[in-house]
Design an enzyme around this catalytic site. Structure first.
Site, PDB file in Angstrom:
ATOM      1  N   ASP A 134       0.830  -1.367  -0.087  1.00 39.25           N
ATOM      2  CA  ASP A 134      -0.062   0.207  -0.172  1.00 39.25           C
ATOM      3  C   ASP A 134       0.804   1.363  -0.145  1.00 39.25           C
ATOM      4  OD1 ASP A 134      -2.075  -1.778   0.186  1.00 39.25           O
ATOM      5  OD2 ASP A 134      -2.730  -1.245   2.124  1.00 39.25           O
ATOM      6  N   LYS A 141      -6.950  -4.885  -2.639  1.00 35.77           N
ATOM      7  CA  LYS A 141      -7.881  -5.382  -1.854  1.00 35.77           C
ATOM      8  C   LYS A 141      -8.800  -4.331  -1.175  1.00 35.77           C
ATOM      9  CE  LYS A 141      -3.991  -4.317   1.330  1.00 35.77           C
ATOM     10  NZ  LYS A 141      -4.482  -3.329   2.029  1.00 35.77           N
ATOM     11  N   CYS A 145      -1.966  -2.617   7.928  1.00 33.37           N
ATOM     12  CA  CYS A 145      -1.917  -3.487   6.792  1.00 33.37           C
ATOM     13  C   CYS A 145      -0.577  -4.464   6.834  1.00 33.37           C
ATOM     14  CB  CYS A 145      -2.107  -2.924   5.681  1.00 33.37           C
ATOM     15  SG  CYS A 145      -3.724  -2.043   5.451  1.00 33.37           S
TER      16      CYS A 145
END
Length: 208
Positions: free
Chosen positions: A13, A111, A156
């Site tokens: 990310d 995601k 995450c």
């Protein structure tokens, strides 16, 4: 620590909305880019993840009238932190950082695509049933050891590390290539939880 052909650099990310000036900026988040780029140039395999929410996602505080950012709400799968709107599909905020050297990535896992389910982990979404397919991809290719980098350490990265261990992979976090949000001590708790799960830590300079 020597990298081998069954090792993967998993970059989590590194997107505009998580960088300084973004909608959900991680403090010092842009500092992860330089060590990630150095590792990506020599890692045998590189995989990226990308938060990719539809508009009006259930994890956004704006989807819950009267709620503020970082409040919690009960969703069908449990308690959910409510975030500022971020990483909306097709927006600049959802794009990978321009400075990130992503050209060697063999796979990009998107995601958080389901409107009613958040997703921190690169393996399982927050309902703990919806799979991304990453575990099967790694297994089919015979890739067994993951080096995690990116954002954010206490969300995450943490969830990905724990799910990877549960799936049987060896996991090491590159400690100078991650940064955390640190909500009420969440960063120190994340490191402790990963240590208990058998997740290692290494500096990027120690990987050759």
């Amino acid at each position: 620590m020597r990298l081998t052909e069954t090792d993967v650099l998993l970059v989590i990310d590194v997107q505009n909305d998580f960088l300084p000036g973004g909608a959900l900026a991680v403090p010092d988040g842009d500092a992860v880019i330089a060590p990630i780029n150095r590792l990506a140039a020599r890692a045998p395999h590189v995989i990226l993840t990308q938060d990719w929410h539809p508009p009006g996602h259930a994890s956004f505080h704006g989807s819950h009238p009267g709620r503020a950012p970082f409040d919690t709400a009960s969703l069908p799968y449990g308690e959910q932190v409510l975030w500022p709107e971020h990483c909306v599909q097709g927006t600049r905020g959802a794009e990978l950082a321009a400075e990130l050297r992503a050209e060697r990535a063999e796979l990009v896992i998107r995601k958080g695509c389901h409107p009613g389910i958040d997703s921190y982990s690169a393996f399982l979404e927050a309902d703990r049933r919806t799979r991304t397919g990453l575990a099967g991809y790694l297994a089919e290719r015979g890739l067994t050891r993951l080096f995690l980098a990116g954002l954010a350490t206490d969300f995450c990265v943490l969830w990905t590390a724990l799910d990877a261990r549960r799936a049987g992979f060896a996991v090491t976090v590159v400690e100078d290539a991650v940064r955390g949000i640190d909500l009420d001590g969440s960063l120190s708790r994340a490191w402790a939880e990963m240590e208990r799960a058998g997740v290692g830590r290494v500096a990027s300079s120690a990987l050759v």
